[in-house]
Design a protein around this motif. Structure first.
Motif, short mmCIF file in Angstrom:
data_model
loop_
_atom_site.label_atom_id
_atom_site.label_comp_id
_atom_site.label_asym_id
_atom_site.label_seq_id
_atom_site.Cartn_x
_atom_site.Cartn_y
_atom_site.Cartn_z
N PRO A 38 9.65 0.19 -2.11
CA PRO A 38 8.30 0.47 -1.61
C PRO A 38 8.24 1.83 -0.92
CG PRO A 38 9.42 -1.12 -0.19
CD PRO A 38 10.32 -0.90 -1.37
N PHE A 39 7.07 2.44 -0.96
CA PHE A 39 6.93 3.78 -0.37
C PHE A 39 5.51 3.98 0.13
CE2 PHE A 39 5.82 4.23 -4.84
CZ PHE A 39 4.69 5.03 -4.81
N GLU A 40 5.35 5.02 0.95
CA GLU A 40 4.03 5.47 1.39
C GLU A 40 3.79 6.84 0.79
OE1 GLU A 40 3.63 5.39 5.64
OE2 GLU A 40 4.94 3.65 5.83
N GLY A 41 2.53 7.17 0.59
CA GLY A 41 2.18 8.48 0.05
C GLY A 41 1.35 8.36 -1.21
N LYS A 42 1.00 9.50 -1.77
CA LYS A 42 0.15 9.56 -2.94
C LYS A 42 0.95 10.11 -4.12
CE LYS A 42 -4.13 11.76 -4.59
NZ LYS A 42 -5.24 12.69 -4.22
N LYS A 98 6.96 8.97 1.70
CA LYS A 98 7.81 8.47 2.78
C LYS A 98 8.44 7.15 2.37
CE LYS A 98 5.00 10.54 6.48
NZ LYS A 98 4.19 10.27 7.70
N ASP A 135 0.52 5.02 -7.17
CA ASP A 135 1.01 4.36 -5.97
C ASP A 135 0.19 3.09 -5.72
OD1 ASP A 135 -1.24 5.47 -3.78
OD2 ASP A 135 -0.76 6.89 -5.38
N GLY A 136 0.86 2.06 -5.27
CA GLY A 136 0.18 0.81 -4.95
C GLY A 136 -0.06 -0.09 -6.14
N ASP A 183 3.25 13.80 0.29
CA ASP A 183 3.62 13.15 1.55
C ASP A 183 4.34 11.82 1.32
OD1 ASP A 183 3.79 13.17 4.32
OD2 ASP A 183 1.98 11.98 4.56
#
Length: 605
Positions: free
Chosen positions: A366-370, A311, A379-380, A309
Motif C-alpha cells: 500500500p502507498f500514498e500519493g498520485k 509515500k 492509485d487506490g 508525492d
C-alpha cells in the motif's frame, strides 16, 4: 572524516614481512564429480602459489571452477558426490587435500576463513547473529563470552552495519541480503585468518559498501599480512585489488599473470572477451556521442507514468502489548516521470526505497500519493481495475530462480500470465510462447524443460519472455542482472535495448551498479533513505553530479583498469542513519553523516 578501525581488527602494527615460502600451494589439483559415465572433471590440473600478504584473484564465469577450488581448499566439497581425485593443497606442512576432518575443523575459521557468496544459505536460520558470531570467536580464541560479544559488535561496526549491538539479537531472515553478506564478512574479519578466501564477497552489495569492504580487506592484508584469494567476475574489483590474476574457463586455467600485464596485454581470447564485456563508466556517453545522439531529445516523448508525492511506510510493534512504536519511512515524497520508450533508472544503496517503489507501482504494497499511467489514475484501485493495470506494468525480479515455480515447465510459466488474463486460445498462447522464446534467444524446443535445467542467464531470459507475454507498456527491472556474469550481463542488457526498440517499451530500471546504469539509462534519479537526491539525464548526472552523495556513488565505482588512479574513498564517521522513526515523527532532513548533510535535492528535469 575517517572513522578509526576497531582495535580488535586493526592493531596499527606493521605487517609481517613477506616470506619467499608460499602460504598456500596447489599442485595439479583435479576435482571430479561422480556421474553415470564415471568421474567427470570439474577442475583439471590446477596449480598456483599464494604468497604471504598477496591478493590473488581467480576470475571467470559461472561454471569455470572458481568456487569449487575454494571449497576444496576449505575441505567443504560435497563428498562423495564431488571429491579431489588428484593433486595436493599444501598449507604449511599440512596437505589439505588429504587432511582428516578434525584437522580441518581446527584450521577452518581460524587459520583459513571463507566469505561465501550466498549468505542466507551459509548462516544458520535458527540461531541469532550474535550467537553465530560469538560461537566462532569463542571456538578459536580464549576470549570470554563478554569479550567475544564485544569483538562481535566491533566486527559488525567495521563492516558498516547500523545499530550493531541490536543486530546481535536478530536472526538472518530479519536482515537484508546486503546486511547478511556483511555479517559473513564480519565473521571472517573478526578472527584475522592467515588466508582469507572471498567468494564473490561484494556481488550483492552496494557500490559504496563494496568500496568500504574492499578497504577492510586491504587493512587486513596490510596490518596482519593476510593472504587473500578473491573469487569474482567483476573485473573492476580485480583491477583494484589483485596483485596477480588467474583466469579460468570450464575448469581449466586459461591465463595467469600480474594484474597490470594481464589487463594491458591479455593473451587468451577468453580473457579479451571477458574484459570487453565489462561495463565501463563513460561508455554510455561515448556510445551516444559516436551515434550522433543529443544529450536530450529535441522532442521528448509524452509521459507514460507520472508519480507524484509517493509515500510508503511500515509500522513496527513492540512492548508487551504489541503497540505501534516506530514507523519505517521507506519512501518519503518521491516524484518522477517516465516517458514513452525511455529507460528511467533508480539508483542507490540497499534500503533507499528503490524496490519499495517498484512494489508500490505493481500493487504489492500500500502507498500514498498520485500515480498516473497513460493518462489514467491507478492509485487506490482494487479488484478487476487493479488486474487490468497489471497487464500494462510487468516486473523482472532480481533472482530469476526464486521467481520461477520450480514445479512448472518454463513454457507454461511464460504462458501463465496470458491464461490468467484470458488472452487467446491455447494454440495462440502456444504460438506466442514460441515467438517469445525465439525473441529472447532461447530454443523453443526447450519450453518443456524445468527452471533448474537452465543457467542463470537463461532463466533471466525466461523471466523477460514472461514479462513480455502481456505486451506491457512499462517493464520494471529490479536488479535484474545483478547476479549474472559480466558477459551474460552484456547480452541481457543488449536484449533489453533491442526489445525496447521493437516494442517501444518503457523501462523503470532499478540497480546499485552505477556503470550499468550509466550505460542503459536515458534519465535517472539517485535515492538515499527514501528520498531523491538528484535527478536528470544520464549525461547531466554522470558528467557533472551536483549532490555530494551522487559524487560519492560515482567515485566508489571500481574501474577495470589497474593503471588508473584509484579515487580516495572516504569512510563515513558516526552512526549510520536509519529510516526508522518513533510513531508520529519522520525525517525532517537527510542526515548524510559528514557529506551532503542538509542538501536539498538537485533536480535538472
Amino acid at each position: 572524516m575517517t572513522a578509526p578501525a576497531p582495535s580488535s581488527l586493526s592493531s596499527g602494527a606493521p605487517a609481517p614481512e613477506a616470506s619467499p615460502v608460499p602460504v598456500l600451494s596447489l599442485r595439479n589439483l583435479t576435482i571430479s564429480a561422480r556421474s553415470a559415465g564415471g568421474m567427470l572433471p570439474l577442475v583439471s590440473d590446477l596449480s598456483f602459489d599464494l604468497a604471504r600478504g598477496e591478493t590473488l584473484c581467480i576470475a571467470g564465469e559461472s561454471g569455470s571452477g572458481k568456487s569449487m577450488t575454494s571449497l576444496a581448499i576449505m575441505g567443504l566439497l560435497p563428498k562423495p558426490a564431488v571429491s579431489i581425485t588428484a593433486g595436493s593443497i599444501a598449507f604449511g606442512t599440512t596437505d589439505l587435500a588429504t587432511a582428516p576432518e578434525r584437522v580441518m575443523e581446527r584450521l577452518r575459521g581460524d587459520r583459513i576463513a571463507m566469505i561465501f557468496q550466498e549468505p542466507m544459505t551459509s548462516l544458520n536460520p535458527v540461531l541469532t547473529i550474535g550467537r553465530q558470531l560469538t560461537e566462532a570467536i569463542e571456538t578459536h580464541t580464549d576470549l570470554s563470552r563478554r569479550a567475544a560479544r564485544t569483538r562481535a559488535v566491533e566486527a559488525l561496526s567495521a563492516v558498516r552495519i547500523p545499530q550493531a549491538e541490536r543486530r546481535l539479537s536478530q536472526y538472518p531472515h530479519e536482515l537484508s541480503g546486503g546486511m547478511r553478506q556483511r555479517v559473513m564478512i564480519a565473521m571472517a574479519l573478526a578472527l584475522r585468518p592467515d588466508v582469507l578466501i572471498a567468494d564473490e564477497p561484494t556481488t550483492a552489495l552496494d557500490v559504496t559498501v563494496q568500496g568500504e569492504i574492499l578497504e577492510l580487506l586491504r587493512d587486513l592484508k596490510r596490518d596482519f599480512g593476510t593472504s587473500i584469494i578473491l573469487i569474482t567476475h567483476d573485473m573492476g574489483v580485480v583491477a583494484e585489488m589483485a596483485d596477480r590474476v588467474i583466469v579460468m574457463q570450464r575448469g581449466k586455467m586459461v591465463e595467469t599473470g600480474a594484474t597490470t600485464d594481464l589487463f594491458a596485454t591479455p593473451k587468451a581470447d577468453y580473457t579479451r572477451a571477458l574484459l570487453a564485456a565489462v561495463p565501463r563508466m563513460g561508455a554510455g556517453q561515448a556510445a551516444a556521442a559516436a551515434a550522433g545522439l543529443p544529450v536530450q531529445p529535441a522532442a521528448p516523448q509524452p509521459p507514460l507514468l507520472v508519480v507524484e508525492d509517493l509515500k510508503v511506510g511500515f509500522d513496527l510493534k513492540g512492548g508487551l502489548l504489541g503497540r505501534k512504536t516506530h514507523r519505517v519511512h521507506a519512501v518519503e515524497g518521491v516524484s518522477f516521470t517516465i516517458r514513452r520508450g525511455e529507460t528511467f533508472s533508480l539508483v542507490g544503496e540497499s534500503g533507499c526505497g528503490k524496490s519499495t517503489i517498484a512494489k508500490a507501482l505493481t500493487g504489492l504494497v500500500p502507498f500514498e500519493g498520485k500515480v498516473t499511467l497513460d493518462g489514467k489514475r491507478i492509485d487506490g484501485l482494487s479488484g478487476a481495475a487493479r488486474k487490468a493495470v497489471q497487464r500494462d506494468i510487468q516486473m523482472i525480479f532480481q533472482d530469476p530462480y526464486a521467481s520461477l515455480d520450480p514445479r512448472m515447465r518454463v513454457g507454461d510459466l511464460v504462458a501463465e500470465p496470458m491464461l490468467i488474463h484470458g488472452i487467446g486460445t491455447a494454440r495462440e498462447r502456444q504460438d506466442m510462447v514460441t515467438h517469445l522464446f525465439e525473441r529472447v534467444g532461447l530454443d523453443p524446443s526447450h519450453a518443456e524443460r524445468y527452471p533448474h535445467e537452465f543457467s542463470g542467464g537463461q532463466r533471466q531470459r525466461i523471466c523477460i519472455a514472461r514479462a513480455l507475454s502481456l505486451k506491457p507498456k512499462l517493464i520494471i527491472a529490479d536488479e535484474s542482472i545483478a547476479a549474472l556474469d559480466v558477459s551474460v550481463q552484456a547480452k541481457v542488457l543488449q536484449l533489453l535495448k533491442d526489445l525496447q526498440d521493437e516494442f517501444h517499451l518503457s523501462y523503470l530500471f532499478i540497480s546499485h551498479d552505477m556503470a550499468v546504469v550509466e550505460n542503459i539509462s536515458d534519465r535517472l534519479a539517485v535515492m538515499y533513505l527514501g528520498q531523491m537526491m538528484e535527478t536528470g539525464s544520464r549525461d547531466q548526472v554522470f558528467s557533472s553530479p551536483h549532490h555530494p552523495y551522487t559524487q560519492r556513488l560515482i567515485a566508489a565505482v571500481p574501474q577495470p583498469d589497474p593503471a588508473a588512479k584509484r579515487h580516495a574513498f572516504p569512510r563515513l564517521a558516526g552512526e549510520i542513519p536509519s529510516p526508522v522513526y518513533p510513531v508520529g515523527q519522520g525525517p525532517k532532513r537527510l542526515a548524510l553523516l559528514d557529506i551532503g548533510a542538509g542538501h536539498m535535492v538537485a533536480s535538472r528535469e
